[in-house]
Design a protein around this motif. Structure first.
Motif, PDB file in Angstrom:
ATOM      1  N   PHE A   1      14.328   3.023   6.813  1.00 57.14           N
ATOM      2  CA  PHE A   1      13.283   3.792   6.251  1.00 57.14           C
ATOM      3  C   PHE A   1      12.180   2.986   5.179  1.00 57.14           C
ATOM      4  O   PHE A   1      11.180   3.178   5.388  1.00 57.14           O
TER       5      PHE A   1
ATOM      6  N   THR B   1       8.392   2.589   6.381  1.00 57.67           N
ATOM      7  CA  THR B   1       7.433   3.168   5.411  1.00 57.67           C
ATOM      8  C   THR B   1       6.643   1.847   5.017  1.00 57.67           C
ATOM      9  O   THR B   1       5.187   1.979   4.805  1.00 57.67           O
ATOM     10  N   TYR B   2       7.074   0.714   4.957  1.00 56.32           N
ATOM     11  CA  TYR B   2       6.498  -0.544   4.346  1.00 56.32           C
ATOM     12  C   TYR B   2       5.312  -0.915   5.640  1.00 56.32           C
ATOM     13  O   TYR B   2       3.879  -0.964   5.488  1.00 56.32           O
TER      14      TYR B   2
ATOM     15  N   ARG C   1       4.139   0.765   8.069  1.00 58.41           N
ATOM     16  CA  ARG C   1       3.201   1.910   8.259  1.00 58.41           C
ATOM     17  C   ARG C   1       2.041   1.739   7.452  1.00 58.41           C
ATOM     18  O   ARG C   1       0.640   1.826   7.336  1.00 58.41           O
TER      19      ARG C   1
ATOM     20  N   HIS D   1       2.628   6.876   6.854  1.00 56.19           N
ATOM     21  CA  HIS D   1       3.275   6.405   5.889  1.00 56.19           C
ATOM     22  C   HIS D   1       3.825   7.285   4.925  1.00 56.19           C
ATOM     23  O   HIS D   1       4.751   7.318   4.412  1.00 56.19           O
ATOM     24  N   LYS D   2       2.679   8.171   4.583  1.00 52.58           N
ATOM     25  CA  LYS D   2       2.859   9.141   3.674  1.00 52.58           C
ATOM     26  C   LYS D   2       3.993  10.288   4.031  1.00 52.58           C
ATOM     27  O   LYS D   2       4.746  10.559   3.415  1.00 52.58           O
TER      28      LYS D   2
ATOM     29  N   ILE E   1       6.583   9.536   6.063  1.00 52.16           N
ATOM     30  CA  ILE E   1       8.065   9.130   6.013  1.00 52.16           C
ATOM     31  C   ILE E   1       8.289   8.861   4.323  1.00 52.16           C
ATOM     32  O   ILE E   1       9.408   8.741   4.172  1.00 52.16           O
ATOM     33  N   ALA E   2       7.371   8.365   3.755  1.00 50.45           N
ATOM     34  CA  ALA E   2       7.532   8.127   2.266  1.00 50.45           C
ATOM     35  C   ALA E   2       8.161   9.199   1.460  1.00 50.45           C
ATOM     36  O   ALA E   2       8.988   9.226   0.854  1.00 50.45           O
TER      37      ALA E   2
ATOM     38  N   THR F   1      11.624   8.685   2.217  1.00 49.39           N
ATOM     39  CA  THR F   1      12.216   7.036   1.828  1.00 49.39           C
ATOM     40  C   THR F   1      12.230   7.431   0.294  1.00 49.39           C
ATOM     41  O   THR F   1      13.253   6.946  -0.093  1.00 49.39           O
TER      42      THR F   1
END
Length: 173
Positions: A128, A132-133, A135, A144-145, A147-148, A151
């Motif tokens: 995760f 996230t990183y 993306r 990114h947003k 999955i963040a 995460t």
């Protein structure tokens, strides 16, 4: 970012997501002969967990306030702190036997629940964090947003429960 470079990152995410937990499990069985017990490390790596939790919260506040550069710096710092934690954690366990929990009654079940969920999620969080990183660094901020949002609470839980586990087991070292 091209499709080819994204696939390259995905390969590394898979490799690291498998290699890190396997390496930790293997290294847990290794004892370094002639090296004195590194008993000073647990409070340090517990503090690193606490600092990581704090910085994760600040990073979310920063991005919500539109300060993306500070958010990025804080998230990179959290990744570095997590790597430092892992190195110290493994070093400690390569020089020390496991400490059994000595609490009794209901608190024992609470401890083991927190410990087991912490361990399971600490392995789960690796891909995760990496996805996230990636993306973020590839500029795919919409994904990114998305999955963040998953995460962040998982990583925060792992960081906070790391401190709780330490506080609960510290009297038995």
């Amino acid at each position: 970012m091209t499709e080819k470079s994204t696939k390259k990152y995905n390969v590394w995410i898979w490799i690291l997501s498998i290699a890190i937990p396997v390496a930790v499990a293997v290294l847990f069985k290794v004892r370094i002969p002639g090296v004195e017990r590194l008993g000073f490390l647990p409070p340090i790596y517990a503090s690193i967990n606490g600092l990581t939790a704090f910085l994760l919260i600040v990073a979310v506040i920063m991005v919500r306030n539109g300060n993306r550069s500070i958010h990025e710096l804080l998230m990179k710092t959290c990744i570095v702190l997590s790597v430092l934690f892992l190195i110290m954690y493994v070093a400690y366990h390569m020089t020390s036997d496991a400490t059994p929990y000595g609490g009794e009654g209901a608190i024992r079940y609470v401890y083991y629940f927190i410990l087991i969920t912490h361990i399971v999620l600490s392995v789960t969080i690796i891909p995760f964090v990496l996805v996230t990183y990636v993306r973020a660094i590839t500029g795919n901020f919409q994904k990114h947003k998305k999955i963040a949002r998953i995460t962040f609470p998982l990583w925060l839980y792992v960081a906070i429960t790391g401190v709780i586990v330490y506080v609960m087991i510290a009297p038995y070292y």
